[in-house]
Motif scaffolding. Sequence first.
Motif, PDB file in Angstrom:
ATOM      1  N   ARG A  98      -5.896 -63.995  12.855  1.00 49.30           N
ATOM      2  CA  ARG A  98      -5.728 -63.515  11.480  1.00 49.30           C
ATOM      3  C   ARG A  98      -5.378 -62.047  11.568  1.00 49.30           C
ATOM      4  NH1 ARG A  98     -10.468 -64.354   8.749  1.00 49.30           N
ATOM      5  NH2 ARG A  98     -10.117 -66.542   9.128  1.00 49.30           N
ATOM      6  N   LEU A  99      -4.222 -61.740  11.045  1.00 47.99           N
ATOM      7  CA  LEU A  99      -3.690 -60.397  11.176  1.00 47.99           C
ATOM      8  C   LEU A  99      -3.733 -59.697   9.829  1.00 47.99           C
ATOM      9  CD1 LEU A  99      -2.288 -59.076  13.581  1.00 47.99           C
ATOM     10  CD2 LEU A  99      -0.137 -59.955  12.704  1.00 47.99           C
ATOM     11  N   ASN A 100      -4.460 -58.589   9.762  1.00 47.45           N
ATOM     12  CA  ASN A 100      -4.427 -57.770   8.547  1.00 47.45           C
ATOM     13  C   ASN A 100      -3.565 -56.575   8.863  1.00 47.45           C
ATOM     14  OD1 ASN A 100      -5.934 -58.980   6.608  1.00 47.45           O
ATOM     15  ND2 ASN A 100      -7.804 -57.805   7.013  1.00 47.45           N
ATOM     16  N   ILE A 101      -2.510 -56.389   8.103  1.00 44.57           N
ATOM     17  CA  ILE A 101      -1.663 -55.230   8.354  1.00 44.57           C
ATOM     18  C   ILE A 101      -1.762 -54.310   7.158  1.00 44.57           C
ATOM     19  CG2 ILE A 101       0.655 -54.441   8.900  1.00 44.57           C
ATOM     20  CD1 ILE A 101       1.066 -57.568   9.499  1.00 44.57           C
ATOM     21  N   VAL A 102      -2.135 -53.083   7.429  1.00 43.29           N
ATOM     22  CA  VAL A 102      -2.282 -52.138   6.335  1.00 43.29           C
ATOM     23  C   VAL A 102      -1.127 -51.156   6.402  1.00 43.29           C
ATOM     24  CG1 VAL A 102      -3.797 -50.459   5.236  1.00 43.29           C
ATOM     25  CG2 VAL A 102      -4.776 -52.414   6.458  1.00 43.29           C
ATOM     26  N   ASP A 103      -0.346 -51.172   5.345  1.00 46.76           N
ATOM     27  CA  ASP A 103       0.834 -50.329   5.267  1.00 46.76           C
ATOM     28  C   ASP A 103       0.475 -49.108   4.433  1.00 46.76           C
ATOM     29  OD1 ASP A 103       3.412 -49.591   5.613  1.00 46.76           O
ATOM     30  OD2 ASP A 103       4.274 -51.019   4.196  1.00 46.76           O
ATOM     31  N   THR A 104       0.868 -47.937   4.894  1.00 44.77           N
ATOM     32  CA  THR A 104       0.540 -46.733   4.125  1.00 44.77           C
ATOM     33  C   THR A 104       1.844 -46.118   3.639  1.00 44.77           C
ATOM     34  OG1 THR A 104       0.663 -45.359   6.095  1.00 44.77           O
ATOM     35  CG2 THR A 104      -1.487 -46.280   5.548  1.00 44.77           C
ATOM     36  N   PRO A 105       1.803 -45.424   2.515  1.00 41.67           N
ATOM     37  CA  PRO A 105       3.044 -44.803   2.054  1.00 41.67           C
ATOM     38  C   PRO A 105       3.484 -43.743   3.042  1.00 41.67           C
ATOM     39  CG  PRO A 105       1.204 -44.306   0.566  1.00 41.67           C
ATOM     40  CD  PRO A 105       0.657 -45.160   1.662  1.00 41.67           C
ATOM     41  N   GLY A 106       4.764 -43.620   3.249  1.00 37.13           N
ATOM     42  CA  GLY A 106       5.267 -42.564   4.119  1.00 37.13           C
ATOM     43  C   GLY A 106       4.849 -41.237   3.510  1.00 37.13           C
ATOM     44  N   TYR A 107       4.572 -40.249   4.332  1.00 34.57           N
ATOM     45  CA  TYR A 107       4.120 -38.986   3.760  1.00 34.57           C
ATOM     46  C   TYR A 107       4.721 -37.849   4.558  1.00 34.57           C
ATOM     47  CZ  TYR A 107       1.333 -38.658   7.823  1.00 34.57           C
ATOM     48  OH  TYR A 107       0.979 -38.592   9.128  1.00 34.57           O
ATOM     49  N   GLY A 108       4.359 -36.654   4.141  1.00 36.17           N
ATOM     50  CA  GLY A 108       4.844 -35.501   4.886  1.00 36.17           C
ATOM     51  C   GLY A 108       6.206 -35.043   4.386  1.00 36.17           C
ATOM     52  N   ASP A 109       6.672 -35.613   3.291  1.00 37.22           N
ATOM     53  CA  ASP A 109       7.992 -35.230   2.787  1.00 37.22           C
ATOM     54  C   ASP A 109       7.877 -34.247   1.628  1.00 37.22           C
ATOM     55  OD1 ASP A 109       8.678 -37.784   4.227  1.00 37.22           O
ATOM     56  OD2 ASP A 109       7.748 -38.587   2.418  1.00 37.22           O
ATOM     57  N   GLN A 110       6.635 -34.082   1.133  1.00 37.12           N
ATOM     58  CA  GLN A 110       6.459 -33.182  -0.012  1.00 37.12           C
ATOM     59  C   GLN A 110       6.477 -31.727   0.454  1.00 37.12           C
ATOM     60  OE1 GLN A 110       4.305 -36.022   0.032  1.00 37.12           O
ATOM     61  NE2 GLN A 110       5.774 -36.930  -1.368  1.00 37.12           N
ATOM     62  N   ILE A 111       6.588 -30.824  -0.538  1.00 38.58           N
ATOM     63  CA  ILE A 111       6.580 -29.405  -0.188  1.00 38.58           C
ATOM     64  C   ILE A 111       5.173 -29.034   0.267  1.00 38.58           C
ATOM     65  CG2 ILE A 111       6.843 -27.060  -1.120  1.00 38.58           C
ATOM     66  CD1 ILE A 111       9.032 -28.319  -2.960  1.00 38.58           C
ATOM     67  N   ASN A 112       4.183 -29.567  -0.459  1.00 41.30           N
ATOM     68  CA  ASN A 112       2.805 -29.304  -0.066  1.00 41.30           C
ATOM     69  C   ASN A 112       2.179 -30.598   0.450  1.00 41.30           C
ATOM     70  OD1 ASN A 112       0.197 -28.571   0.259  1.00 41.30           O
ATOM     71  ND2 ASN A 112      -0.195 -28.080  -1.893  1.00 41.30           N
ATOM     72  N   ASN A 113       1.961 -30.637   1.752  1.00 42.84           N
ATOM     73  CA  ASN A 113       1.418 -31.863   2.348  1.00 42.84           C
ATOM     74  C   ASN A 113      -0.094 -31.822   2.522  1.00 42.84           C
ATOM     75  OD1 ASN A 113       3.865 -33.274   2.736  1.00 42.84           O
ATOM     76  ND2 ASN A 113       4.364 -31.811   4.339  1.00 42.84           N
ATOM     77  N   GLU A 114      -0.695 -30.766   2.019  1.00 46.16           N
ATOM     78  CA  GLU A 114      -2.137 -30.580   2.163  1.00 46.16           C
ATOM     79  C   GLU A 114      -2.905 -31.825   1.698  1.00 46.16           C
ATOM     80  OE1 GLU A 114      -3.388 -27.798   3.492  1.00 46.16           O
ATOM     81  OE2 GLU A 114      -5.432 -28.599   3.316  1.00 46.16           O
ATOM     82  N   GLY A 115      -3.721 -32.364   2.570  1.00 48.53           N
ATOM     83  CA  GLY A 115      -4.606 -33.464   2.167  1.00 48.53           C
ATOM     84  C   GLY A 115      -3.910 -34.813   2.006  1.00 48.53           C
ATOM     85  N   CYS A 116      -2.617 -34.909   2.403  1.00 43.64           N
ATOM     86  CA  CYS A 116      -1.910 -36.178   2.191  1.00 43.64           C
ATOM     87  C   CYS A 116      -2.487 -37.290   3.071  1.00 43.64           C
ATOM     88  CB  CYS A 116      -0.419 -36.018   2.446  1.00 43.64           C
ATOM     89  SG  CYS A 116      -0.061 -35.546   4.127  1.00 43.64           S
ATOM     90  N   TRP A 117      -3.271 -36.891   4.085  1.00 44.94           N
ATOM     91  CA  TRP A 117      -3.866 -37.883   4.973  1.00 44.94           C
ATOM     92  C   TRP A 117      -5.206 -38.411   4.439  1.00 44.94           C
ATOM     93  CZ3 TRP A 117      -2.870 -32.765   6.107  1.00 44.94           C
ATOM     94  CH2 TRP A 117      -3.961 -31.905   5.980  1.00 44.94           C
TER      95      TRP A 117
END
Length: 321
Positions: A98-117
């Motif tokens: 049983r495979l659970n795959i968790v997809d996350t939105p791509g990030y790091g493209d904003q001007i302010n990436n603070e806390g995007c993780w």
Amino acid sequence: MAAAAVALPPVEEIRADSYVGFDTITQQIEHKLLKRGFQFNIIVVGQTGLGKSTLINTIFASHLMDSKGRFAADEPVRQTTEIQAVSHVIAENGVKLRLNIVDTPGYGDQINNEGCWDPIIKYIKDQHSAYLRKELTAMRDRYIQDTRIHCCLYFINPTGHSLRPIDVIVMKKLSEVVNVVPVIAKADSLTIEERDRFKAMIREEMVHHSIRLYPFDTEDTDEEEVQLNESIREIIPFAVVGSESNVIIDGKAVRGRKNRWGVVNVEDATHCEFVHLRNFLTRSHLQDLIETTAQIHYEAFRSKQLLALKEGVNQRPAGDR
Ligand SMILES: Nc1nc2c(ncn2[C@@H]2O[C@H](COP(=O)(O)OP(=O)(O)OP(=O)(O)O)[C@@H](O)[C@H]2O)c(=O)[nH]1
Ligand SMILES: [Mg+2]
């Protein structure tokens, strides 16, 4: 008061006079495990459009996630915009995974990436927390459904230069809570020389920033496993190419991509390291990724939570307890 240690009598290994049959315990365990099936939870993290969805589909040779690439040049680029889990059961020779795959939105493209993780770290911790809650209930289930993330594939942009500061920060934060496996995405955009230089540079940066990556050697790791882990560390980060369509090479249809320089065969180890990554994830380290999650990452979370709980109780006035 500590309990007095009970001295056990010395153990002598004896041979039974006739066949008793307890050696079948391994088959009994196998039978039980096969009936229950196995659970593997994987999360993919990295900048938008690096081929996260495509690679997962390529690894498991099934269309599990929608790739958000454009089908036509005039279509806007569609993106994964929130953390989404998809679940599938795949079977191979009677073994159900049983495979659970968790997809996350791509990030790091904003001007302010603070806390995007933060949402990603929170998601991983939430799974630990849910597991702990189930473990602590008085009437706990015999078998707790496991949603703890066993592996995080971290996608690095194939720039050929150094890591972006955000990659360093996020990988460091992630490696504290989950088994992180870095991959260089879309490795077909680099020549073999560029790729090898980039890999060496990334490895140096990991050491420089004290990012402690999976696999870990512990006192239980035997000589053979130490060597296997060492060979994995020499490959990491895996430089991969993903594709869900076939190209024809020597008259045979293979998973691949056509680019300016020619055709890349995803499964050819001289073209990219996809096969190494797949072998590592499915054939050599699947069980260890699951075990390490429980024994190292979850255990750290669990003891921290339980200690905090105990301190909270101790700080309350005695009458409240
Ligand atoms: N050249 C090249 N292109 C790739 C590779 N893998 C995927 N692509 C293409 O890159 C585009 C984006 O792929 P996705 O798999 O949707 O990327 P993603 O990282 O899941 O994107 P988000 O979900 O938006 O973050 C698609 O057009 C893919 O065909 C690769 O290894 N090499
Ligand atoms: Mg995606």
